[in-house]
Design a protein around this motif. Structure first.
Motif, short mmCIF file in Angstrom:
data_model
loop_
_atom_site.label_atom_id
_atom_site.label_comp_id
_atom_site.label_asym_id
_atom_site.label_seq_id
_atom_site.Cartn_x
_atom_site.Cartn_y
_atom_site.Cartn_z
N GLN A 260 4.97 6.96 -1.25
CA GLN A 260 5.44 6.25 -0.06
C GLN A 260 4.98 5.10 0.49
OE1 GLN A 260 4.51 9.29 2.83
NE2 GLN A 260 5.63 8.25 4.62
N LEU A 261 5.79 4.15 0.90
CA LEU A 261 5.32 2.93 1.14
C LEU A 261 4.71 3.20 2.67
CD1 LEU A 261 5.27 0.03 0.79
CD2 LEU A 261 7.78 -0.24 1.55
N LEU A 262 3.50 2.52 2.72
CA LEU A 262 2.73 2.80 4.34
C LEU A 262 2.77 1.42 4.78
CD1 LEU A 262 -0.02 5.08 3.10
CD2 LEU A 262 2.26 5.84 4.12
N ALA A 263 2.23 0.38 3.95
CA ALA A 263 2.06 -1.07 4.59
C ALA A 263 2.44 -1.92 3.72
CB ALA A 263 0.55 -0.85 4.87
N ALA A 264 2.52 -3.28 4.11
CA ALA A 264 2.84 -4.28 3.18
C ALA A 264 2.51 -5.55 3.74
CB ALA A 264 4.33 -4.51 2.95
N LEU A 265 1.83 -6.69 3.14
CA LEU A 265 1.42 -7.98 3.65
C LEU A 265 2.13 -8.91 2.82
CD1 LEU A 265 -0.22 -9.80 5.12
CD2 LEU A 265 -1.88 -9.68 3.16
N ALA B 199 0.81 -1.11 -0.23
CA ALA B 199 0.02 -0.05 -0.13
C ALA B 199 0.79 1.17 0.08
CB ALA B 199 -0.86 -0.19 1.28
N THR B 200 0.56 1.96 -0.95
CA THR B 200 1.45 3.29 -0.84
C THR B 200 0.49 4.55 -1.34
OG1 THR B 200 1.85 3.18 -3.31
CG2 THR B 200 3.33 2.07 -2.26
N GLU B 201 1.14 5.77 -0.86
CA GLU B 201 0.40 7.00 -1.23
C GLU B 201 1.58 8.18 -1.67
OE1 GLU B 201 -3.30 9.23 0.94
OE2 GLU B 201 -1.46 9.28 2.18
N ASN B 202 1.38 8.67 -2.76
CA ASN B 202 2.18 9.48 -3.21
C ASN B 202 3.62 9.12 -3.39
OD1 ASN B 202 0.21 11.50 -3.48
ND2 ASN B 202 0.55 12.16 -1.36
N GLU C 83 -7.35 1.40 7.91
CA GLU C 83 -7.72 2.02 6.41
C GLU C 83 -6.78 1.06 5.30
OE1 GLU C 83 -7.24 6.02 3.68
OE2 GLU C 83 -6.41 5.85 6.01
N LEU C 84 -5.46 1.06 5.88
CA LEU C 84 -4.65 0.18 4.89
C LEU C 84 -4.68 -1.29 4.78
CD1 LEU C 84 -1.52 2.26 6.42
CD2 LEU C 84 -2.61 2.42 3.99
N SER C 85 -5.19 -1.86 5.83
CA SER C 85 -5.48 -3.34 5.75
C SER C 85 -6.80 -3.61 4.94
CB SER C 85 -5.49 -3.92 7.16
OG SER C 85 -6.67 -3.41 7.94
N HIS C 86 -7.64 -2.70 5.14
CA HIS C 86 -8.97 -2.98 4.30
C HIS C 86 -8.62 -2.68 2.81
CE1 HIS C 86 -12.63 -1.47 2.49
NE2 HIS C 86 -13.27 -2.03 3.34
N GLY C 87 -7.83 -1.59 2.57
CA GLY C 87 -7.43 -1.67 1.16
C GLY C 87 -6.88 -2.90 0.47
#
Length: 309
Positions: free
Chosen positions: A52-57, A47-50, A93-97
């Motif tokens: 930028q790495l925010l979350a990973a599974l 999961a990224t935004e602009n 929010e990130l896990s949902h996405g």
């Protein structure tokens, strides 16, 4: 806007994931690569935004394009949502996405083993509770509460069984005999080939989050325990033994010795894993250690051929 997509491992991605994965063995690229020896393909859902790495599974894929399956993670292991430090307030929010993106990708089957309760319950994902057994290890001098078990541990010590760290150069042939014998006793085929264990042993030489203990008596293989450390928990992941040595109580002795080693390293929970349905002797053995049930959700989705295969 959050963007979620699938990535295959690369050196550049590994560098970016270091601040997110922290000290997780199960989220390390070196551990995920072990499943290539089972025809698996490690992947990361990011999961990224602009940019930028925010979350990973992390996860592993099996099968080809039309029958591709996803597991996070296979074989009694667990998912781990890796978050950037600045993203913790946005975890839901990130896990949902990420869950939505995995659905949209079109896997025939997808499984999320949510041991850490990282993911929301979504209507598109079916849900089932799984149970494992936890033993609290308060200190290195801890002993199990069951009197019979304590007696068996002392008996094994008197019998003089030898327990060492596993050395593949000396122990691999005997270890594979234990693997084959355990499979025959359970009327199954061995789950893992020799090359998988060889790669695991090589990794254990450099990664102390893998505690692989080996037991022998009169130079004969008796038992092998593979414990994976996800601080503050350690999972007793793979146990193989020769039943003809059951009277020596090697598993009791080895588990207690591992608990001592783990407590000295600051690990407070020994996870004995789930138990096969209807095998009361396994459940009873774990209860003697003072274990308590730990329930966690498994989310799964099947579509297309995945509904019938």
């Amino acid at each position: 806007m959050i963007h979620c997509e699938r990535h295959t491992p690369s050196s550049a991605l590994a560098d970016q994931l270091v601040p997110l994965a922290h000290d997780s063995l199960l989220a390390s690229d070196s551990f995920l690569q072990l499943f290539t020896h089972l025809a698996g393909h490690p992947v990361w859902w990011i999961a990224t935004e602009n940019d930028q790495l925010l979350a990973a599974l992390p996860g592993v894929e099996f099968g080809n394009r039309w029958f591709r399956r996803f597991q996070s993670l296979p074989d009694g292991l667990y998912s781990r949502l890796c978050l950037a430090p600045e993203s913790k307030e946005r975890a839901e929010e990130l896990s949902h996405g990420l869950l939505q993106a995995i659905l949209a990708y079109g896997y025939t089957k997808a499984y999320i083993y949510d041991y850490y309760f990282d993911f929301p319950s979504l209507p598109q994902w079916r849900h089932r509770d799984l149970i494992t057994q936890h033993v609290e290890i308060p200190s290195p001098d801890w002993m199990p509460p069951n009197r019979q078990l304590r007696t068996e541990i002392r008996k094994a010590d008197r019998e003089g069984i030898e327990v060492h760290n596993f050395d593949s150069s000396r122990h691999m042939d005997g270890f594979m005999d234990l693997v084959d014998g355990t499979a025959r006793r359970n009327r199954t085929a061995p789950r893992y080939p020799r090359q998988f264990f060889a790669a695991l042993a090589s990794l254990a030489e450099t990664d102390d989050r893998i505690l692989w203990r080996w037991c022998q008596h009169d130079s004969k293989p008796v038992a092998s325990h593979i414990v994976l450390i996800e601080s503050p928990m350690a999972l007793a992941w793979q146990i193989f033994f020769d039943k003809q040595f059951a009277s020596l109580k090697p598993n009791q002795f080895m588990l207690h010795q591992s608990a001592t080693i783990l407590a000295e390293r600051g690990i407070s929970v020994l996870n004995l894993g789930g138990s096969p349905a209807g095998v009361e002797t396994v459940v009873s053995f774990k209860e003697k250690w003072g274990s308590e049930q730990y329930r966690y959700p498994m989310y799964y989705h099947r579509q297309g051929l995945g509904r019938v295969l």
